[in-house]
Design an enzyme around this catalytic site. Structure first.
Site, PDB file in Angstrom:
ATOM      1  N   ASP A  68     -21.685   1.047  73.243  1.00  0.00           N
ATOM      2  CA  ASP A  68     -21.436   0.154  74.385  1.00  0.00           C
ATOM      3  C   ASP A  68     -22.675  -0.680  74.697  1.00  0.00           C
ATOM      4  OD1 ASP A  68     -22.948   2.277  75.406  1.00  0.00           O
ATOM      5  OD2 ASP A  68     -21.298   3.081  76.598  1.00  0.00           O
ATOM      6  N   ASN A 135     -17.299  10.043  85.541  1.00  0.00           N
ATOM      7  CA  ASN A 135     -15.899   9.713  85.855  1.00  0.00           C
ATOM      8  C   ASN A 135     -14.974   9.989  84.678  1.00  0.00           C
ATOM      9  OD1 ASN A 135     -16.741   7.770  84.124  1.00  0.00           O
ATOM     10  ND2 ASN A 135     -16.214   6.014  85.401  1.00  0.00           N
ATOM     11  N   HIS A 137     -15.469   8.911  81.623  1.00  0.00           N
ATOM     12  CA  HIS A 137     -15.440   7.850  80.602  1.00  0.00           C
ATOM     13  C   HIS A 137     -16.083   8.312  79.296  1.00  0.00           C
ATOM     14  CE1 HIS A 137     -19.556   5.891  81.931  1.00  0.00           C
ATOM     15  NE2 HIS A 137     -19.749   6.888  81.109  1.00  0.00           N
ATOM     16  N   GLU A 142     -13.559   3.070  81.006  1.00  0.00           N
ATOM     17  CA  GLU A 142     -13.496   3.542  82.379  1.00  0.00           C
ATOM     18  C   GLU A 142     -12.060   3.920  82.759  1.00  0.00           C
ATOM     19  OE1 GLU A 142     -16.699   3.846  82.796  1.00  0.00           O
ATOM     20  OE2 GLU A 142     -17.061   2.586  84.534  1.00  0.00           O
TER      21      GLU A 142
HETATM   22  P1  PGA Z   1     -25.525  10.822  80.703  1.00  0.00           P
HETATM   23  O1  PGA Z   1     -24.385   9.723  80.619  1.00  0.00           O
HETATM   24  O2  PGA Z   1     -25.680  11.369  79.313  1.00  0.00           O
HETATM   25  O3  PGA Z   1     -26.735  10.072  81.163  1.00  0.00           O
HETATM   26  O4  PGA Z   1     -25.064  11.858  81.659  1.00  0.00           O
HETATM   27  C1  PGA Z   1     -23.173   9.990  80.003  1.00  0.00           C
HETATM   28  C2  PGA Z   1     -22.230   8.846  80.225  1.00  0.00           C
HETATM   29  O5  PGA Z   1     -22.231   8.222  81.299  1.00  0.00           O
HETATM   30  O6  PGA Z   1     -21.435   8.561  79.322  1.00  0.00           O
END
Ligand code: PGA
Length: 238
Positions: A68, A135, A137, A142
């Protein structure tokens, strides 16, 4: 331990999780040096990448595929997710081939189409290395998100904006992004989902226990060839 088609391994802590993840990735790269690997940024996989760089692993034939990128953010921007991926993964491991999401292209939809064609020309994704969003994702798919959602521009949810703000030390988080599609992620021949920390406990429970639902995009991993590596803090009493 398996949870309706998903294999779950619980590790003592974040360091043990990183070692286990590195073991699995190392094994796959040794088996297929020309692997196509979908690479997440975020905090969770960083210790795994550090662990991998300590090993004598030849990743020069791997193709790293970007998961992404923030919309409108170029590689010179400190918030560039490509920049993060390059510093944390591509350069330390000596990866030479990358497929990137061009989030500064005049036509982002066309940039997504080009990305999909490049991934398809590679034969798809061999191994997807993912973190779990607060969330639910995967990448920036999302909620709500259907399993056939393609690579596309998206608007970030307030939860993602809040969690991503922690990465950038006061800089504004862009509100849009390009994300590798849910279809491409779910089509990976193998997936490793890394989940660490007590703050992920609730969303991990929903990912594993609820019927697959657009409200928790990661729940679509159920039934795919996925291994969830969770530390005890994230696993809790599951
Ligand atoms: P994080 O993010 O590894 O910083 O917890 C994961 C994500 O938001 O996909």
């Amino acid at each position: 331990m398996t949870d309706r088609g998903v294999n779950v391994e619980v590790l003592d802590d974040a360091e043990a999780l990183a070692r286990r993840a590195a073991d699995l990735i190392e094994g796959v790269v040794r088996e297929k040096p020309t692997l196509s690997l979908l690479v997440a940024t975020g905090n969770t996989p960083l210790a795994t990448y550090t662990e991998l760089t300590r090993r004598n692993l030849d990743a020069s034939a791997v193709t790293a595929v970007q998961l992404d990128e923030y919309l409108g953010v170029g590689e010179d921007d400190p918030r560039s997710l490509w920049g993060w991926m390059r510093r944390a993964f591509v350069e330390p491991l000596g990866v030479r081939k990358v497929i990137r999401l061009d989030a500064t292209a005049p036509d982002p939809v066309e940039a997504c189409r080009r990305f999909e064609l490049e991934v398809a020309a590679l034969g798809g994704i061999d191994l997807a290395l993912l973190g779990l969003g607060p969330n639910g994702h995967l990448g920036f798919n999302e909620p709500p998100c259907l399993p056939d959602a393609g690579t596309r521009p998206v608007t970030l949810t307030p939860e993602s904006l809040a969690s991503n703000a922690a990465y950038w030390d006061g800089l504004a988080v862009p509100t849009g992004a390009l994300t590798a599609g849910m279809d491409l992620i779910l089509g990976a021949r193998q997936t490793l989902l890394l989940v660490s920390g007590a703050h992920k406990r609730g969303i991990l429970a929903r990912t594993l226990q609820e019927s697959p639902t657009p409200e928790v995009p990661a729940s679509w991993l159920r039934g795919t060839n996925t291994t969830v590596l969770a530390d005890r803090a994230a696993w809790g009493g599951l």
